[in-house]
Design a protein around this motif. Structure first.
Motif, PDB file in Angstrom:
ATOM      1  N   TRP A  33       9.152   5.452   8.218  1.00  0.00           N
ATOM      2  CA  TRP A  33       9.059   4.820   6.898  1.00  0.00           C
ATOM      3  C   TRP A  33       7.649   4.413   6.993  1.00  0.00           C
ATOM      4  CZ3 TRP A  33       7.140  -0.193   6.109  1.00  0.00           C
ATOM      5  CH2 TRP A  33       7.315  -0.592   4.600  1.00  0.00           C
ATOM      6  N   ARG A  34       6.934   4.315   8.010  1.00  0.00           N
ATOM      7  CA  ARG A  34       5.462   3.937   8.156  1.00  0.00           C
ATOM      8  C   ARG A  34       4.619   4.974   7.712  1.00  0.00           C
ATOM      9  NH1 ARG A  34       5.936   1.448  13.634  1.00  0.00           N
ATOM     10  NH2 ARG A  34       6.603  -0.687  13.386  1.00  0.00           N
TER      11      ARG A  34
ATOM     12  N   PHE B 204       5.098  -0.857  -4.085  1.00  0.00           N
ATOM     13  CA  PHE B 204       5.932  -1.900  -4.461  1.00  0.00           C
ATOM     14  C   PHE B 204       5.725  -2.756  -5.424  1.00  0.00           C
ATOM     15  CE2 PHE B 204       4.943  -1.356   0.144  1.00  0.00           C
ATOM     16  CZ  PHE B 204       5.999  -1.040   0.746  1.00  0.00           C
TER      17      PHE B 204
ATOM     18  N   THR C 194       8.556  -8.500   3.549  1.00  0.00           N
ATOM     19  CA  THR C 194       7.241  -7.896   3.477  1.00  0.00           C
ATOM     20  C   THR C 194       6.713  -8.263   2.166  1.00  0.00           C
ATOM     21  OG1 THR C 194       8.104  -6.099   4.910  1.00  0.00           O
ATOM     22  CG2 THR C 194       6.072  -5.600   3.561  1.00  0.00           C
TER      23      THR C 194
ATOM     24  N   VAL D  46       5.405 -11.654   1.926  1.00  0.00           N
ATOM     25  CA  VAL D  46       3.988 -11.860   2.686  1.00  0.00           C
ATOM     26  C   VAL D  46       2.964 -11.392   1.518  1.00  0.00           C
ATOM     27  CG1 VAL D  46       2.574 -10.728   4.219  1.00  0.00           C
ATOM     28  CG2 VAL D  46       4.691 -11.353   4.882  1.00  0.00           C
ATOM     29  N   MET D  47       3.131 -10.112   0.837  1.00  0.00           N
ATOM     30  CA  MET D  47       2.374  -9.745  -0.071  1.00  0.00           C
ATOM     31  C   MET D  47       1.926 -10.640  -1.265  1.00  0.00           C
ATOM     32  SD  MET D  47       3.931  -6.062  -0.863  1.00  0.00           S
ATOM     33  CE  MET D  47       4.208  -4.737   0.525  1.00  0.00           C
TER      34      MET D  47
ATOM     35  N   VAL E 132      -4.931  -0.743   1.063  1.00  0.00           N
ATOM     36  CA  VAL E 132      -3.638  -1.565   0.503  1.00  0.00           C
ATOM     37  C   VAL E 132      -4.503  -2.190  -0.690  1.00  0.00           C
ATOM     38  CG1 VAL E 132      -1.840  -3.530   0.401  1.00  0.00           C
ATOM     39  CG2 VAL E 132      -2.744  -2.515   2.553  1.00  0.00           C
TER      40      VAL E 132
ATOM     41  N   PHE F  43      -3.844  -3.944  -4.680  1.00  0.00           N
ATOM     42  CA  PHE F  43      -3.054  -5.076  -5.322  1.00  0.00           C
ATOM     43  C   PHE F  43      -3.472  -5.077  -6.866  1.00  0.00           C
ATOM     44  CE2 PHE F  43      -3.383  -6.752  -0.989  1.00  0.00           C
ATOM     45  CZ  PHE F  43      -2.165  -7.207  -0.815  1.00  0.00           C
TER      46      PHE F  43
ATOM     47  N   VAL G 187       0.444   0.843  -0.924  1.00  0.00           N
ATOM     48  CA  VAL G 187       0.038   0.999   0.323  1.00  0.00           C
ATOM     49  C   VAL G 187      -0.297   2.721   0.783  1.00  0.00           C
ATOM     50  CG1 VAL G 187       0.377   0.478   2.818  1.00  0.00           C
ATOM     51  CG2 VAL G 187       1.132  -1.139   1.153  1.00  0.00           C
TER      52      VAL G 187
ATOM     53  N   PHE H 243      -0.138  -8.476   8.333  1.00  0.00           N
ATOM     54  CA  PHE H 243       0.423  -7.579   7.266  1.00  0.00           C
ATOM     55  C   PHE H 243       0.021  -6.121   7.284  1.00  0.00           C
ATOM     56  CE2 PHE H 243      -0.430  -5.719   3.098  1.00  0.00           C
ATOM     57  CZ  PHE H 243       0.982  -5.646   2.627  1.00  0.00           C
TER      58      PHE H 243
ATOM     59  N   THR I 258       2.264  -3.839   9.752  1.00  0.00           N
ATOM     60  CA  THR I 258       3.516  -3.304   9.574  1.00  0.00           C
ATOM     61  C   THR I 258       3.529  -2.050   9.214  1.00  0.00           C
ATOM     62  OG1 THR I 258       2.996  -5.220   7.678  1.00  0.00           O
ATOM     63  CG2 THR I 258       5.335  -4.570   8.319  1.00  0.00           C
ATOM     64  N   PHE I 259       2.451  -1.606   8.643  1.00  0.00           N
ATOM     65  CA  PHE I 259       2.117  -0.031   8.265  1.00  0.00           C
ATOM     66  C   PHE I 259       1.402   0.647   9.471  1.00  0.00           C
ATOM     67  CE2 PHE I 259       2.468  -2.582   4.295  1.00  0.00           C
ATOM     68  CZ  PHE I 259       3.483  -1.991   3.914  1.00  0.00           C
ATOM     69  N   CYS I 260       0.767   0.149  10.125  1.00  0.00           N
ATOM     70  CA  CYS I 260       0.226   0.844  11.234  1.00  0.00           C
ATOM     71  C   CYS I 260      -0.271  -0.288  12.413  1.00  0.00           C
ATOM     72  CB  CYS I 260      -0.869   1.615  10.965  1.00  0.00           C
ATOM     73  SG  CYS I 260      -1.669   2.502  12.057  1.00  0.00           S
TER      74      CYS I 260
END
Lengths: 574, 472
Positions: free
Chosen positions: A128-129, A136, A158, A161-162, A186, A188, A199, B61, B64-66
């Motif tokens: 997934w990563r 999102f 998650t 947090v965003m 990332v 926004f 992301v 945060f 979470t992705f890396c």
């Protein structure tokens, strides 16, 4: 007529917003009280869904003048538990009046797909990563609305947090734009009550990722309108917007896949099916002849490529259909295999044209193989039958002209091969003309040949597209734009060039010399000049023949207003 | 239009700078303990805690992705924050306000327009890393300080060092050269080079205590016994801080460079830039700054002796555990002073000869920056002089930023590459990367075409970098 009035408000969107909203609510009332609506009959296999019916009824009870609702919105929010259902239902249907039809059409065929798609992914897994690009969408309350990969519920923390990051920075009277790490960007984007986050592990620039998020936002708006999204969240901050978007995930998924492979999105332009100008003209005439009041756009599409587009002059005299809006329409058709079933009549908002009003789209395929698709856009919600008649007329004249067959043969070669040009060392290119007659009023177009060897594997195709994205981001940098980039790398040589007349991105074999690359560009530009009538729609037809009163010219998007002192003799520059 | 004339431009400035360790105050209510250093110190306590909290959240945060490569920068409309974790769990954060233009709106109120894309991440990430390297050179690692004397000692050291250091950052003048952090080498013929080598050997032999030596001429390095990374930081300190401070005081005449010789010794121009002003003065204190090198393994603490004669500078580094006496300083002055003075004039002479051979300098049609990743060698004809307070560059800042863009494009792949661009101002910029070497050329030939530009750069490579192969 009401829909028409909402259109005419487009120049003063903000003021008109309230009006438009009211219009829609009223429209919906009309629909609710008239269950034998023509639209419903039009949709094949129409069966009343229990849930929908229930909602429709409750709406009727719930309908109160808008002002009153707004005034009491605070109260509604505070004791949301008790008003939960009625509130949701009412906003749902006043916001999207004809969603019922579309929902039924879209929902069922996708059911199976959804299960097997990325939705079920384990969001804690390495795989997934490792996705190249996550997208999102969440609400200001931090509620998940959409995730490209993985189940939204599993990602709710998650996304929480965003939202926390967004609002924390906001509380300091500031706006969060992006986070950079060695591997990721990332980005926004906040639009009204929606927060969109990308992301990405790609090398795309922040601006490019930003514009992709904007596409996602517009696609959502095209289904709900900006005004109703705003209204829904005004009334209930933690509303779960997924209720209104059920079945639409596939449309967003498809959009994001297209964005990652189709240069139209990168260049903000539309690619036409290469066609002899006489054939295109005859097709345009067929469309032109089949009109009815309130029909504003007739669009003919073949295998996702634009064949021709005819637009109503009186309604949209000094605007053109924005490429973004057309991309959204094309994506909607592409993503929805259900449209192949018969005639579809659905409300659709063209966000760049007017983010708060609906058009009504008639979509029907003209051949059994579902390659040629007719899209008619009307401003009148009730016009299904007259629009359907237009289609019949178009179908008949196309049959007498044997048009379908002509289009099919043009489709044999999906696009065209670079070998056709006979330019050695040139592997691929993208060309966006900026000198088409009355360019500012026209759809921005592009042409690009098929991607061929050595870019055969999926991986190599992605790599080539990434190189183009890199060239595009540098040459169109907001602070440091460039005129020309010549990049020699291990696997290929790239050349990007922007003048007042065109934007050109080319890819050569790595051993090309500068002299031969320049030679090749000269040949390429000559070839395009020779073929331009086939590659581009040069003079888009209009319905009415009233003399065109041209108004002040608008500068077109995409950097075409740059001043290039020496672009008339391009050889001196190169 | 009248409003347009009221524009006021603000360069990027340092908003805050802090260092924290999330492990030091894990419990709620103890967040303040995480903060080891915070500038500006006047900032309200809760605000400090909030800002540290945001950084922690951002880092968490992105994990979470890396998990292994967390955030390095946060871009917001008004400012940009840079994160650096030089030692495990120790985070350094630098917050830079974006450059902005203040315009007068119609109702007379000033409206700020932030230019978010005007600052380059690579440049300021490098500046932040430099902050740590410089701290470490004079104070050792964070962890060592805590092992020695606890968190309080570390806090004191950070306070003492950064209080002054942050004032010397001058963020608006940072550019590609900060990314390279290179060393400018002095070109020299073999004979003179051997002379210097033999001088160093002789001095190390005679003085006994010396562990490492470095030799510079005209602010350019000729010889160094230190590890490359340590020399890079020391070089930066010498050329941007120590030397300019002394040349300023020389110019102002506070410190006459020529001392009368003490009886028996030759006349010379030698003097200490660190340590005693005059070692023969009975009141003189022989205290030298301490530096820390090889912190990854040997972790050596050294005295830094910088001694100068004319434009030649020699740095001797001795073990810090052995105190340096007045006698040692006098001995050094007596031994090194006359020889270094001679050497300095020799180098000067040689340099002038080689310049005469090369012929009179013409104003070239181009400016360039060269950097070699292997030996950190750097050469720039764009920067005329770099002082702590400003760097004088001869080209438009936008062009310098295009160099920065090309540099980050090069960083994406290891392969050799060439990038030629034409800016909107019609300047041509050429970047070449070949086997760890990077060359950037700016050509002021607006009407040249691609082929002419290519020829021009070829000529430059042939004359200046004949021994380096660049992609054609």
């Amino acid at each position: 007529m009401e829909a028409g009035s909402s259109l005419s408000h487009k120049s003063e969107e903000t003021e008109a917003q309230g009006d438009t909203v009211c219009t829609e609510v009223k429209e919906h009332d009309a629909e609710a009280t008239n269950p034998e609506d023509g639209i419903r009959e039009a949709v094949a296999e129409e069966a009343q869904n229990d849930e929908c019916e229930g909602s429709v009824c409750s709406t009727e009870e719930e309908v109160v003048p808008d002002e009153e609702k707004d005034a009491s919105s605070d109260k509604e929010l505070s004791d949301s538990a008790s008003t939960d259902n009625t509130l949701e239902d009412s906003s749902e249907f006043s916001g999207r009046p004809l969603v019922v039809c579309e929902k039924k059409e879209l929902c069922s065929p996708f059911g199976a797909d959804l299960v097997s798609s990325h939705r079920e992914e384990d969001v804690t897994a390495e795989s997934w990563r490792m996705h190249r690009k996550h997208v999102f969408v969440l609400s200001e309350a931090g509620k998940p609305i959409y995730s490209r990969y993985g189940n939204e519920e599993a990602l709710s923390s998650t996304m929480g947090v965003m939202m926390a990051l967004v609002s924390f920075v906001q509380s300091g009277n500031n706006i969060i734009h992006s986070i950079y790490s060695d591997d990721h960007k990332v980005v926004f984007l906040q639009r009204g009550p929606l927060v969109l986050v990308s992301v990405s592990r790609t090398l795309q620039s922040e601006i490019q990722l930003h514009s992709e998020l904007l596409y996602v936002y517009y696609q959502i708006i095209s289904m709900l309108t900006q005004a109703s999204v705003a209204r829904i969240f005004e009334r209930k901050k933690n509303y779960d917007l997924r209720r209104l978007l059920t079945g639409s995930e596939k449309i967003l998924d498809n959009l994001l896949n297209l964005i990652d492979s189709d240069p139209s999105f990168l260049l903000g332009a539309v690619q036409c099916l290469p066609l002899s100008s006489s054939l295109r003209e005859s097709l345009s005439q067929i469309l032109q002849k089949a009109t009815t009041s309130n029909l504003v756009f007739s669009i003919l599409i073949a295998k996702n490529q634009l064949v021709t587009i005819v637009q109503e002059r009186t309604v949209i005299d000094d605007t053109r259909l924005d490429p973004v809006d057309l991309h959204l329409l094309l994506n909607l058709i592409r993503a929805s295999s259900a449209f192949q079933a018969g005639e579809v009549w659905t409300p659709i908002c063209l966000p760049r044209f007017n983010p708060n009003g609906y058009f009504y789209a008639y979509i029907s395929y003209l051949d059994p193989d579902c390659t040629v698709c007719l899209l008619l856009l009307s401003t009148d919600r009730e016009a299904f039958y007259s629009i359907s008649d237009c289609k019949k007329k178009i179908e008949e004249s196309m049959a007498t002209h044997n048009s379908i067959q002509a289009i099919s043969s043009a489709l044999q070669s999906h696009s065209y091969s670079i070998s056709l040009l006979g330019v050695p060392d040139l592997r691929h290119f993208m060309y966006k003309p900026l000198d088409i007659p009355e360019n500012h009023k026209q759809l921005t177009q592009l042409t690009s040949p098929e991607v061929e060897a050595p870019y055969c594997s999926e991986e190599e195709k992605v790599r080539l597209f990434d190189l183009y994205r890199y060239l595009h981001s540098r040459i169109h940098s907001t602070t440091r734009p460039l005129r020309l980039i010549y990049h020699v790398a291990e696997k290929e040589t790239l050349l990007a060039w922007v003048t007042r007349k065109f934007e050109l991105y080319t890819c050569f074999s790595p051993l090309v010399t500068k002299a031969s690359a320049i030679n090749a560009i000269t040949k390429l530009l000559r070839w395009i000049k020779k073929e331009e009538d086939r590659l581009f729609i040069r003079n888009p037809p209009k319905y009415t023949t009233a003399s065109n009163t041209s108004r002040g010219s608008r500068s077109s998007r995409g950097g075409s207003d740059r001043v290039d002192s020496i672009d008339n003799g391009f050889l001196t520059l190169l | 239009m009248a409003a347009g004339t009221q524009c006021k431009q603000y360069p990027p400035t340092l908003l805050s700078f802090f260092i924290y360790n999330p492990k030091f105050g894990p419990k709620e209510g103890e967040e303040e303990k995480k903060i080891l250093f915070y500038y500006p110190n006047e900032q309200e306590k809760n605000e400090k805690i909030r800002n540290v909290g945001l950084c922690e959240a951002i880092v968490q945060f992105t994990r979470t992705f890396c998990p292994t490569k967390p955030a390095k920068s946060l871009h917001t409309q008004k400012n940009r924050q840079f994160f650096h974790e030089p030692e495990e769990n120790f985070w350094m954060v630098m917050v830079v306000r974006n450059p902005m233009i203040e315009k007068q709106s119609k109702d007379g109120k000033p409206v700020a327009e932030y230019q978010e894309d005007e600052i380059l991440d690579t440049v300021y990430n490098a500046v932040l890393q430099q902050c740590y390297s410089m701290y470490k050179l004079f104070n050792g690692t964070f962890l060592k300080a805590i092992e020695m004397g606890g968190v309080e000692i570390l806090k004191q050291r950070l306070e003492k060092f950064f209080f002054r250091y942050l004032q010397t950052l001058h963020l608006q003048h940072c550019d590609l050269l900060d990314v390279f952090g290179g060393i400018s080498f002095f070109p020299l013929d073999k004979m003179t080079y051997l002379k210097i080598q033999s001088f160093i050997n002789q001095m190390e032999e005679s003085l006994g205590l010396v562990k490492y030596t470095a030799f510079l001429y005209n602010d350019q390095l000729i010889w160094s016994g230190l590890e490359q990374e340590d020399m890079r930081t020391l070089y930066k300190y010498l050329t941007t801080s120590l030397f300019p401070r002394h040349s300023e005081s020389e110019l102002s005449g506070r410190d006459p460079p020529v001392r009368m010789p003490i009886s028996g010794s030759l006349q010379h121009y030698g003097r200490f830039l660190t340590g005693p002003l005059n070692p023969h003065d009975p009141e003189a204190k022989c205290r030298f700054p301490k530096i820390f090198v090889n912190t990854n393994d040997a972790y050596e603490e050294l005295h830094l002796i910088v001694y100068k004669a004319m434009t030649a500078v020699v740095c001797f580094m001795t073990d810090a555990s052995i105190e340096l006496t007045k006698e040692f300083c006098c001995e050094l002055d007596r031994l090194v002073g006359p020889q270094l003075t001679m050497l300095a004039s020799d180098i000067c002479e040689q340099y002038n000869i080689s310049r005469r051979i090369a012929g009179p300098e013409k104003e070239p049609q181009f400016k360039f920056i060269y950097f070699n990743h292997m030996n950190l060698a750097e050469k720039s004809t764009i920067h005329m002089r770099k002082t702590p307070s400003l760097s004088l560059t001869s080209i438009a800042p936008d062009l310098l930023k295009i160099l920065g863009d090309i540099n980050s494009d090069f960083a994406r792949v290891d392969d050799d590459e060439e990038i030629i661009v034409k800016a909107m101002s019609d300047f041509w910029v050429v970047g070449k990367k070949s086997d760890q070497r990077e060359l950037y050329v700016i050509l002021n030939q607006k009407n040249a075409n691609l082929i002419e530009v290519n020829d021009e750069v070829k000529k430059l490579c042939a004359t200046q970098f004949s021994n380096i192969f660049f992609l054609d």
